[in-house]
Design an enzyme around this catalytic site. Structure first.
Site, PDB file in Angstrom:
ATOM      1  N   ASN A  79      -6.906  19.248   0.841  1.00  0.00           N
ATOM      2  CA  ASN A  79      -5.432  18.633   1.663  1.00  0.00           C
ATOM      3  C   ASN A  79      -5.797  19.045   3.085  1.00  0.00           C
ATOM      4  O   ASN A  79      -5.590  20.384   3.314  1.00  0.00           O
ATOM      5  CB  ASN A  79      -4.761  19.475   0.824  1.00  0.00           C
ATOM      6  CG  ASN A  79      -3.158  19.676   1.881  1.00  0.00           C
ATOM      7  OD1 ASN A  79      -3.235  19.006   2.380  1.00  0.00           O
ATOM      8  ND2 ASN A  79      -1.999  20.183   0.482  1.00  0.00           N
TER       9      ASN A  79
ATOM     10  N   HIS B 105       0.630  -1.370  -0.146  1.00  0.00           N
ATOM     11  CA  HIS B 105       0.193  -0.184  -0.156  1.00  0.00           C
ATOM     12  C   HIS B 105       0.878   1.347  -0.088  1.00  0.00           C
ATOM     13  O   HIS B 105       2.048   1.404   0.610  1.00  0.00           O
ATOM     14  CB  HIS B 105      -0.951  -0.481   0.889  1.00  0.00           C
ATOM     15  CG  HIS B 105      -2.079  -1.234   1.353  1.00  0.00           C
ATOM     16  ND1 HIS B 105      -2.479  -1.414   0.167  1.00  0.00           N
ATOM     17  CD2 HIS B 105      -1.719  -2.393   2.371  1.00  0.00           C
ATOM     18  CE1 HIS B 105      -3.718  -2.566   0.824  1.00  0.00           C
ATOM     19  NE2 HIS B 105      -2.542  -3.004   1.849  1.00  0.00           N
TER      20      HIS B 105
END
Lengths: 429, 496
Positions: free
Chosen positions: B424, B387
């Site tokens: 973000n 991952h």
């Protein structure tokens, strides 16, 4: 922002936005019907007054938070006007949101209600769609804190979105969510009646007046300064007028019709030209109180008097109003289609207009379990012939079938009318 | 990409050759040991049991010799175990989920921008273009103070936001792990742009009444990669203090930093930065071995600040009108690429299997000695990790990294979806991404995760985790109510 003074007691405005709690998504578009487009230059203002006990301990966050859930259900109010390729406006439900205004007032609620009611319009933000049409909110909600701790909720609602019943439904929904009540999700009723009456004669509707193109700045062009005044008529007074003047059929004349007749006649006496001879009546008999989509579902009709209004018996006038109304919804639908969707019209103030909001559930809203002490509605962006709004009032002196009447007229006329109303009908202004 | 041409490598034969080569090199030691073991076994069998007994008896065992040998063995064993670095476990973590009252749809953001920047239609146009291509969704959140027109960034509002974000995340962490406030030995809070006095770590200590001998640290000004710097600090402290719990809080407070001017280079952060925060519990206690979710394997930090251009590429300064904002330079992506290369060069030998390292070494030697024109070999990190959590700094960052590391869309899905749903969120975005992978049920025991973060300075920090136990769905966390909608397709340009 205006500093606090005798003339402008409302100050300290802060603007923010509230959006639907969940993304509406799918870019839902709402089409605007002919009736919507006919009303696009008008704005509804509502003011709900709450005493300090109702507003105690409620912060601005407590007032805003239910609005998010409300907009999730009533997502049309968060939309914005866009134009399709053909130039026909529609509402894009893009979660733009509702504008919230926070303000303060130097008076207490009781002081405000006691003084001459010319200034209720200050409690709702002055709204115009445009010049940035695609980025103008359709709804403003103003929370004004009074000196005593009371709060007024001022709604500014673009008429193109829906009629006063839709506006009141929207705020009632907010109130219910604030009170923590479960809101049953009603399936949205399909877009409303254009007309149930067949169009027998093809003519231009009298209730509508075409104005010069306003482009993307949707406000009724006016030469005179329009002012507003509100007063109450008690149930006892209305009963007295009806029984005194409408001797023939007292049961057939409604409160609204007698008020209409009284004001029509007084204005006719106040005006030099003894006009107007034609009035527009705006009423809504089939308002769905639970609809989650706003609509302009009113019926517009006109009444024409071929006699001198100022000289006739009031009972005769009332009878004329009750019997000789001509429904114009069909004619309006016929007129506003094709190329005419891009033209600009006014309804309120094209003739002296009477808006019947008697059936509106304005006292259905509660804050901390308490109903508002007073509710007022008025129309903004109204043409020069003027507008009269009649809504239910909740007097403290017993009977609750009294009416609140708000009149919008050019300044010089309103003064004269007020005098006449006092002389003719003993109405306390 | 191997030095051979693309046509060759797509042929089946070469694929099998490559697989075989990888197997041989990766398991080299095993393959070497097996023949040796077999040889010894054959020899033993050949000698016969009697011979072995004779051999045994011929070794004169003396008491002293036995004692010395045992002590020696025990001594070596003790030194080995003492000098082994402690295992650092990530017991659990919690991400802050902003309430719906903070939601900012595109339409509202644009409308507010138009009103605030009404004197600068060009700046408004610019913001609109950024927002259309940003990769953000309609559910990102800004703090209440920023919902005002114009925004009202008071210190009180900033503290309010800090309290809501940090305390929510911490409460959630306490609930998930059963941790008691008095058991926290180390507290590290990182928030780059808001640094009040007393510090945010003092605020946490005050709220939860933590112990008076707690070791607390507050990191500010270190940018979006500060989260991994905090993890690194926690790791070092946990080496020194045995049997301890460390809580790391990563967040970014938006309220005081919303740029209110109209300089284009400074408007970009307004479009991208959103509310978010995470609280992480790390421990070196052996008792946590069973229930910990991850084990920290490596942290690699690379700082390019020595280079002037890198130092100035994310710079907080005043614009011509005196309004403070963060200016992003045009070479940001290039510098990020350089920082990434540096980081990879260090982390590569630690994580890559032997086969990739050998190939890289051979290509390097080949380029230096034989022909500089050979294409540099970019090791295949997909062999080292299951991952990837790439800091959701912006669409461009994720695109760039996907290209450089040759990752598939599924590898960067966690990053893209986090950017879409939460925007973000600076140092905490890595934790939202981990949470996404868990919510999707992709986290299995033994999986290796690579977290990469970039930050002002210019820094590139990496952390490598190994999954300690398979994490079953449904998981509670910020994705709880919306994971079923993901992944979504994010169009190149969203029409506003």
């Amino acid at each position: 922002m205006v500093s606090g003074s005798l003339e402008c007691p409302v100050r300290g405005e802060m603007l923010s936005s509230v959006v639907p709690a969940k993304a509406t998504g799918g870019n839902k578009d709402l089409e605007l019907t002919s009736m919507d487009l006919a009303m696009k230059l008008h704005y509804i203002k509502g003011a709900y007054f709450f005493q300090p006990e109702a507003a105690q301990g409620l912060s601005i966050h407590d007032l805003k938070e239910p609005m998010f859930q409300c907009l999730e259900l009533y997502y049309a109010a968060s939309g914005r006007i866009r134009r399709s390729e053909s130039g026909r406006p529609f509402i894009k439900c893009n979660d733009g949101g509702v504008r919230i205004v926070e303000a303060q007032c130097d008076k207490s609620v009781d002081e405000w209600l006691a003084m001459a009611r010319n200034n209720d319009h200050m409690l709702a933000h002055d709204q115009v769609l445009g010049p940035d049409l695609g980025f103008s909110p359709l709804v403003f909600v103003q929370f004004t804190r009074f000196k005593c701790g009371g709060v007024s909720v001022g709604l500014s609602w673009a008429h193109v979105l829906g009629d006063a019943f839709s506006a009141s439904n929207f705020l009632n929904l907010w109130g219910q969510i604030m009170a923590g009540k479960q809101v049953p999700l009603q399936p949205n009723s399909p877009a409303h009646n254009i007309s149930q009456f067949p169009i027998s004669i093809s003519r231009k509707p009298f209730s509508l007046k075409k104005v010069d193109p306003v482009g993307d700045y949707w406000l009724t062009p006016n030469n005179s300064k329009m002012v507003t005044h509100s007063f109450r008529i008690t149930a006892k007074q209305l009963h007295y007028y009806i029984t005194t003047y409408c001797i023939h059929d007292p049961n057939k004349i409604s409160d609204f019709e007698i008020i209409l007749a009284m004001i029509w006649q007084s204005l006719s006496k106040a005006r030099e030209d003894s006009g107007p001879n034609i009035v527009t009546i705006c009423s809504n008999n089939s308002a769905d109180k639970m609809a989650m989509l706003p609509s302009n579902g009113m019926t517009l009709s006109t009444v024409e008097a071929d006699f001198c209004v100022s000289k006739v018996e009031i009972g005769e006038l009332a009878k004329l109003i009750a019997e000789k109304r001509m429904d114009e919804n069909g004619l309006i639908g016929e007129l506003i289609k094709g190329d005419e969707v891009r033209s600009d019209f006014i309804v309120y103030g094209a003739n002296l207009t009477f808006v019947n909001l008697e059936g509106m559930n304005v006292y259905g809203i509660e804050m901390k379990g308490l109903k508002p002490v007073c509710v007022n509605y008025m129309m903004n962006g109204v043409g020069e012939e003027g507008t009269v709004v009649v809504l239910p009032s909740n007097e403290k002196d017993g009977g609750n079938n009294g009416k609140m009447v708000t009149i919008t007229l050019p300044q010089h006329l309103l003064l004269k009318l007020n005098n006449r109303l006092q002389i003719d009908w003993n109405i306390v202004i | 990409m191997p030095p051979a041409s693309p046509d060759f490598s797509s042929s089946v034969k070469l694929k099998y050759v490559k697989l075989g080569y990888q197997y041989v090199v990766d398991h080299f030691l095993t393959l070497l040991l097996v023949p040796v073991m077999v040889g010894i076994l054959i020899e033993v069998v050949r000698l016969g049991p009697q011979e072995i007994v004779n051999l045994w008896n011929s070794l004169h065992f003396d008491l002293i010799q036995i004692l010395c040998s045992s002590f020696f063995i025990i001594f070596i064993a003790t030194v080995y175990f003492m000098s082994k670095p402690r295992c650092i476990y990530l017991v659990d973590y919690a991400c802050y989920k902003p309430p719906v009252t903070c939601r900012v749809p595109f339409a509202t953001f644009m409308e507010h921008s138009r009103l605030i920047l009404s004197n600068n239609p060009k700046s408004v146009e610019f913001q609109m273009r950024i927002l259309e291509r940003s990769g953000l969704g309609e559910e990102t959140c800004l703090p209440p103070a920023i919902h005002y027109i114009p925004p009202k960034p008071t210190m009180e509002a900033a503290r309010g936001e800090a309290e809501v974000v940090i305390f929510s995340a911490m409460d959630s962490l306490f609930k998930k792990t059963g941790l008691k406030p008095k058991d926290i030995d180390i507290l590290i809070v990182n928030c780059s742009l808001f640094s009040p006095t007393p510090s945010l770590s003092a605020m946490v200590i005050n709220k939860y009444k933590l112990r008076s001998n707690i070791k607390s640290f507050n990191l500010s000004g270190m940018g979006c990669s500060a989260g991994l710097i905090s993890i690194d600090l926690a790791r070092d402290l946990l080496q020194v203090h045995p049997n301890s719990n460390a809580v790391v809080v990563s967040t970014e407070i938006i309220t005081p930093n919303y740029y209110q001017g109209n300089e284009r280079a400074m408007l970009l952060p307004n479009c991208l930065f959103r509310m978010g925060g995470a609280a992480i519990l790390l421990s070196n206690r052996r008792s946590e071995r069973r229930r910990a979710k991850y084990r920290l394997v490596h942290v690699v930090r690379t700082h390019k600040g020595a280079d002037d251009k890198a130092y100035r590429c994310v710079f907080e300064e005043e614009d011509k009108e005196g309004k403070v904002g963060i200016s992003l330079s045009k070479d940001l992506m290039a510098i990020a690429g350089e920082a990434l290369k540096s980081n990879i060069t260090t982390i590569g030998p630690l994580v890559l299997p032997g086969s990739e390292q050998l190939l890289f070494l051979l290509t390097l030697i080949g380029r230096k000695v034989f022909n500089p024109k050979w294409k540099p070999y970019i090791p295949d990190f997909k062999l080292a990790f299951e991952h990837f959590c790439i800091h959701a700094g912006g669409r461009a960052v994720i695109d760039e990294l996907q290209k450089n590391l040759q990752l598939s869309a599924e590898h960067v899905e966690a990053s893209r979806m986090t950017l879409h749903r939460f925007g973000n969120t600076s140092s905490s975005s890595l934790w939202y991404e981990m949470s996404y992978l868990e919510a999707k049920g992709r986290m299995k025991k033994g999986d290796r995760i690579w977290q990469i973060a970039f930050g002002s300075g210019f820094k590139c920090n990496s952390a490598v985790w190994k999954c300690n136990r398979t994490i079953k769905k449904p998981t509670d966390g910020p994705w709880e109510d919306c994971i079923h909608r993901y992944p979504v397709h994010i169009p190149e340009v969203v029409k506003l």
